[in-house]
Design an enzyme around this catalytic site. Structure first.
Site, mmCIF file in Angstrom:
data_model
loop_
_atom_site.group_PDB
_atom_site.id
_atom_site.type_symbol
_atom_site.label_atom_id
_atom_site.label_comp_id
_atom_site.label_asym_id
_atom_site.label_seq_id
_atom_site.Cartn_x
_atom_site.Cartn_y
_atom_site.Cartn_z
ATOM 1 N N GLU A 1 46.349 24.564 91.216
ATOM 2 C CA GLU A 1 47.035 23.383 90.687
ATOM 3 C C GLU A 1 48.543 23.592 90.576
ATOM 4 O O GLU A 1 49.011 24.407 89.785
ATOM 5 C CB GLU A 1 46.505 23.000 89.302
ATOM 6 N N GLU B 1 43.137 12.734 83.274
ATOM 7 C CA GLU B 1 43.737 13.770 82.430
ATOM 8 C C GLU B 1 44.972 13.187 81.739
ATOM 9 O O GLU B 1 46.111 13.463 82.107
ATOM 10 C CB GLU B 1 44.108 15.014 83.242
#
Length: 258
Positions: A140, A237
């Site tokens: 990520e 998220e």
């Protein structure tokens, strides 16, 4: 109108009123979710979460490798690989979710080429462990607004690393919010490489809340994902600003295909 993609609730930040993460899974299921994700696991009731997954039939789309260690600092290589192995073992009872890896911080005095080569070596070893266990690793990229010295803050660089490692068990986690904070053009950075993206997360600019509360063009985001051929889930998220049933409904509207 519903979202074109399965949506995953980040129970780290959502359904907090329900209690611990096991209770949040039940609340997410009641709100209409089939998928969920959270961050670090060592301070969480892993056995109770496993029970809640079995009781609800929900599936986890991601958990972070814990503890977080650098992929670019050779001095942390052994600890980083140990964290990957321990996370693989600890999360097996959770259905072997994908495991999220961040890069760690830049090493002072190290060249860009050395950073890249160290990252490839660490990720290749981690991917070998993941492949042996039947687990996916997700690399990520983050952003410099939150982490000024973070090594991986570029989607292009993240995809370059995934390509260089060349493992079926390492893919990219593309976070729309991190990417937008860095001023990236989503269509440009993902063009021709969407097959390397396993998971997408979303939140609006600037405050990391649900889609439709900020300045991002969600019609464009959804169309870009569709046109690129993304077929995975989307992780919500974000920090909700409204009750989660309303928040989910708004996210579904913003991420609709049409």
């Amino acid at each position: 109108m519903s979202a074109a993609y399965p949506l995953s609730s980040c129970i780290e930040w959502q359904f907090a009123e329900a209690g611990d993460l096991a209770a949040r899974l039940h609340a997410a299921k009641a709100a209409g979710f089939e998928l969920a994700e959270f961050h670090l696991w060592r301070d969480k009731p892993v056995a109770a979460i496993a029970d809640a997954l079995n009781e609800t039939g929900m599936r986890l789309t991601g958990v972070c490798v814990d503890p977080r260690r650098s992929i670019v600092d050779p001095a942390e290589r052994a600890e980083m690989l140990a964290a990957v192995r321990e996370t693989i073992a600890a999360t097996a009872i959770l259905g072997k979710p994908a495991l999220i890896v961040a890069s760690g911080f830049k090493v002072e005095g190290m060249s860009e080429a050395e950073h890249f080569d160290n990252a490839v070596a660490a990720l290749r070893a981690a991917a070998d462990a993941a492949e042996a266990a039947g687990v996916m690793l997700l690399l990520e990229p983050l952003n410099t607004r939150l982490f000024a010295a973070m090594y991986l803050v570029s989607t292009k660089l993240g995809l370059d690393l995934v390509e260089a490692v060349d493992s079926p068990n390492l893919r990219l986690l593309y976070d729309v919010w991190h990417s937008a904070v860095m001023g990236e053009d989503m269509a440009e950075v993902l063009a021709g490489r969407i097959h390397l993206v396993e998971h997408v997360q979303v939140a609006d600019i600037p405050d990391r809340n649900e889609p439709g509360t900020g300045t991002l063009d969600w019609v464009k985001v959804a169309a870009t994902l569709r046109d690129l051929g993304y077929t995975g889930a989307i992780g919500l998220e974000y920090f909700p600003t409204m009750p989660m049933d309303q928040s989910l409904a708004q996210s579904q509207r913003m991420l609709a295909a049409d």
